[in-house]
Design an enzyme around this catalytic site. Sequence first.
Site, PDB file in Angstrom:
ATOM      1  N   GLY A  78      19.238   6.287 -18.197  1.00  0.00           N
ATOM      2  CA  GLY A  78      20.088   5.783 -19.263  1.00  0.00           C
ATOM      3  C   GLY A  78      20.408   4.304 -19.192  1.00  0.00           C
ATOM      4  O   GLY A  78      21.147   3.787 -20.039  1.00  0.00           O
ATOM      5  N   GLN A  79      19.856   3.593 -18.209  1.00  0.00           N
ATOM      6  CA  GLN A  79      20.088   2.158 -18.157  1.00  0.00           C
ATOM      7  C   GLN A  79      19.551   1.495 -19.432  1.00  0.00           C
ATOM      8  O   GLN A  79      18.578   1.946 -20.022  1.00  0.00           O
ATOM      9  CB  GLN A  79      19.408   1.540 -16.932  1.00  0.00           C
ATOM     10  CG  GLN A  79      19.978   2.015 -15.599  1.00  0.00           C
ATOM     11  CD  GLN A  79      19.255   3.240 -15.057  1.00  0.00           C
ATOM     12  OE1 GLN A  79      18.706   4.024 -15.826  1.00  0.00           O
ATOM     13  NE2 GLN A  79      19.247   3.404 -13.741  1.00  0.00           N
ATOM     14  N   GLU A  80      20.181   0.416 -19.830  1.00  0.00           N
ATOM     15  CA  GLU A  80      19.819  -0.222 -21.105  1.00  0.00           C
ATOM     16  C   GLU A  80      18.334  -0.540 -21.193  1.00  0.00           C
ATOM     17  O   GLU A  80      17.702  -0.324 -22.226  1.00  0.00           O
ATOM     18  CB  GLU A  80      20.643  -1.499 -21.295  1.00  0.00           C
ATOM     19  CG  GLU A  80      20.430  -2.148 -22.650  1.00  0.00           C
ATOM     20  CD  GLU A  80      21.326  -3.358 -22.854  1.00  0.00           C
ATOM     21  OE1 GLU A  80      21.227  -3.994 -23.923  1.00  0.00           O
ATOM     22  OE2 GLU A  80      22.124  -3.674 -21.941  1.00  0.00           O
ATOM     23  N   LEU A  82      15.950   1.047 -19.894  1.00  0.00           N
ATOM     24  CA  LEU A  82      15.141   2.267 -19.959  1.00  0.00           C
ATOM     25  C   LEU A  82      15.300   3.009 -21.293  1.00  0.00           C
ATOM     26  O   LEU A  82      14.494   3.874 -21.616  1.00  0.00           O
ATOM     27  CB  LEU A  82      15.515   3.210 -18.813  1.00  0.00           C
ATOM     28  CG  LEU A  82      15.238   2.694 -17.394  1.00  0.00           C
ATOM     29  CD1 LEU A  82      15.706   3.708 -16.363  1.00  0.00           C
ATOM     30  CD2 LEU A  82      13.759   2.391 -17.207  1.00  0.00           C
TER      31      LEU A  82
END
Length: 202
Positions: A78-80, A82
Amino acid sequence: MYTLLSGLYKYLFQKDEYFVLILGLDNAGKTTYLEQTKTKFNRSYQGMNLSKITSTVGLNIGKIDLGKVRLNFWDLGGQEELQSLWDKYYAESHAVIYIVDSSDTERLEESKTAFDKMITNSSLCGVPLMLLANKQDLDGCVKVSDMKAIFSPSQELIGHRDLHVSGVSALKGDGVNEGIHWLVESIKKNSIQRPPTLKDIT
């Protein structure tokens, strides 16, 4: 005769296979939720230590069987940086579980922005959606009623798809069973629009 035997084979030896995306910001509890799901629905599964789960970089997968249905889960990072990869999985998915960290009030707007971008993608048109307010066991978390209010402006974007909003504690497993059973029924109901693939029982 062939048709009869073919139908019997399908009934005895094949499952309807569906693919479910688990999305949300990093640290929302997506992998913990997946681990709880696998533990609760797979008797032989030996889950990992939930306290040692770290942020997903890439993809975690899992599967469970409920009767003649097999759910395959794709838990995406969920990292920006990704989130741009999420849409590579939309066309093949039959449902989305979107998890929000209800204890992280500072990132709720960021989570809603990612949510809105996700549901406007035409490849997800009509797929059932489960919006989960995770970490309901923590003091100071945003309650489900308030979470609904925060995400209510997105209703127009959500459209007429099946939607289930509830609170969960992925760490404790609260609310996992109910949500998965709702998801299965909604996916089956939507199978005319998004038919399953057939999988030989193994």
